[in-house]
Write an enzyme that holds these catalytic residues in place. Sequence first.
Site, PDB file in Angstrom:
ATOM      1  N   ASP A  14       8.834 -16.706  15.063  1.00 11.90           N
ATOM      2  CA  ASP A  14       8.353 -18.068  15.332  1.00 11.90           C
ATOM      3  C   ASP A  14       8.870 -19.058  14.284  1.00 11.90           C
ATOM      4  O   ASP A  14       8.482 -20.224  14.315  1.00 11.90           O
ATOM      5  CB  ASP A  14       6.822 -18.101  15.404  1.00 11.90           C
ATOM      6  CG  ASP A  14       6.165 -17.809  14.068  1.00 11.90           C
ATOM      7  OD1 ASP A  14       6.731 -17.003  13.292  1.00 11.90           O
ATOM      8  OD2 ASP A  14       5.095 -18.375  13.790  1.00 11.90           O
ATOM      9  N   CYS A  50       7.049  -7.326   3.522  1.00 10.94           N
ATOM     10  CA  CYS A  50       7.530  -7.770   2.215  1.00 10.94           C
ATOM     11  C   CYS A  50       6.423  -8.501   1.468  1.00 10.94           C
ATOM     12  O   CYS A  50       6.059  -9.618   1.836  1.00 10.94           O
ATOM     13  CB  CYS A  50       8.735  -8.690   2.392  1.00 10.94           C
ATOM     14  SG  CYS A  50       9.275  -9.392   0.809  1.00 10.94           S
ATOM     15  N   ASP A  54       8.608 -10.269  14.462  1.00 15.98           N
ATOM     16  CA  ASP A  54       7.775 -10.883  13.441  1.00 15.98           C
ATOM     17  C   ASP A  54       6.319 -10.620  13.832  1.00 15.98           C
ATOM     18  O   ASP A  54       6.022 -10.402  15.016  1.00 15.98           O
ATOM     19  CB  ASP A  54       8.081 -12.384  13.380  1.00 15.98           C
ATOM     20  CG  ASP A  54       7.217 -13.099  12.385  1.00 15.98           C
ATOM     21  OD1 ASP A  54       7.025 -12.571  11.262  1.00 15.98           O
ATOM     22  OD2 ASP A  54       6.714 -14.198  12.717  1.00 15.98           O
ATOM     23  N   ASP A  73       3.070 -12.408  12.369  1.00  9.70           N
ATOM     24  CA  ASP A  73       2.171 -13.565  12.463  1.00  9.70           C
ATOM     25  C   ASP A  73       2.829 -14.684  13.267  1.00  9.70           C
ATOM     26  O   ASP A  73       3.896 -15.179  12.906  1.00  9.70           O
ATOM     27  CB  ASP A  73       1.800 -14.054  11.058  1.00  9.70           C
ATOM     28  CG  ASP A  73       1.185 -12.942  10.213  1.00  9.70           C
ATOM     29  OD1 ASP A  73       0.767 -11.919  10.791  1.00  9.70           O
ATOM     30  OD2 ASP A  73       1.134 -13.090   8.983  1.00  9.70           O
ATOM     31  N   GLN A 116       4.789 -10.931   3.802  1.00 11.16           N
ATOM     32  CA  GLN A 116       3.352 -10.966   3.495  1.00 11.16           C
ATOM     33  C   GLN A 116       3.148 -11.431   2.060  1.00 11.16           C
ATOM     34  O   GLN A 116       2.714 -10.667   1.188  1.00 11.16           O
ATOM     35  CB  GLN A 116       2.727  -9.594   3.761  1.00 11.16           C
ATOM     36  CG  GLN A 116       2.630  -9.262   5.243  1.00 11.16           C
ATOM     37  CD  GLN A 116       1.777 -10.258   6.017  1.00 11.16           C
ATOM     38  OE1 GLN A 116       0.744 -10.703   5.532  1.00 11.16           O
ATOM     39  NE2 GLN A 116       2.216 -10.643   7.221  1.00 11.16           N
ATOM     40  N   SER A 117       3.483 -12.696   1.826  1.00  9.99           N
ATOM     41  CA  SER A 117       3.355 -13.233   0.475  1.00  9.99           C
ATOM     42  C   SER A 117       1.903 -13.386   0.053  1.00  9.99           C
ATOM     43  O   SER A 117       1.622 -13.639  -1.122  1.00  9.99           O
ATOM     44  CB  SER A 117       4.063 -14.587   0.368  1.00  9.99           C
ATOM     45  OG  SER A 117       3.345 -15.573   1.082  1.00  9.99           O
TER      46      SER A 117
HETATM   47 MG   LIG Z   1       5.704 -15.754  11.824  1.00 12.30          MG
END
Ligand SMILES: [Mg+2]
Length: 169
Positions: free
Chosen positions: A136, A91, A10, A12, A54-55
């Site tokens: 996370d 995404c 992942d 972020d 990545q909304s």
């Molecule tokens: Mg994350």
Amino acid sequence: MTAAPAAFLDRDGVLIEDCGYPHRPEDLKLTPGAAAAVRRMNRGGYRTVIVTNQSGVARGLFTEERMHAFNALLIEALAEQGAVIDAVYACPFHADAVEARYRHPDHPDRKPNPGMLLRAIAEHHLDPARSFIIGDQPTDLEAGRRAGVKGYLFAGGDLDAFVHDTVDL
Ligand SMILES: [Mg+2]
């Protein structure tokens, strides 16, 4: 050719600090031990694959081009420390998208759906049984589970220490 093991990562909150939709160059802050952790995976023979929701694109906070540029900056920052990222899947879709082209009620790529992992496995000839994901959020691990990939929940701290102590490389 034998299928390779992969480390799905992942972005972020794992490779970089999650300041809330990071996308500006000044938002790019590697987490402690991020580069060392990726080097460790490189040495271990793992393909390193970023899989990131990545909304912010769908929400109109930044463009897809900006997102790609930011990911390129991240790869460069890691490469400067000898850490190699082999592929990035992102995404941009979300149910509440501002723009229709990014609107999808439950996009197969959006974690906890496994679409990004499944595509990476097919496109890079990866072996899910010997792969893992570090995220996370529980949704990261759920995406891994649905792709047949074991998961490790990273709660912060030094990523390399976490990988050294927790992940069976
Ligand atoms: Mg994350």
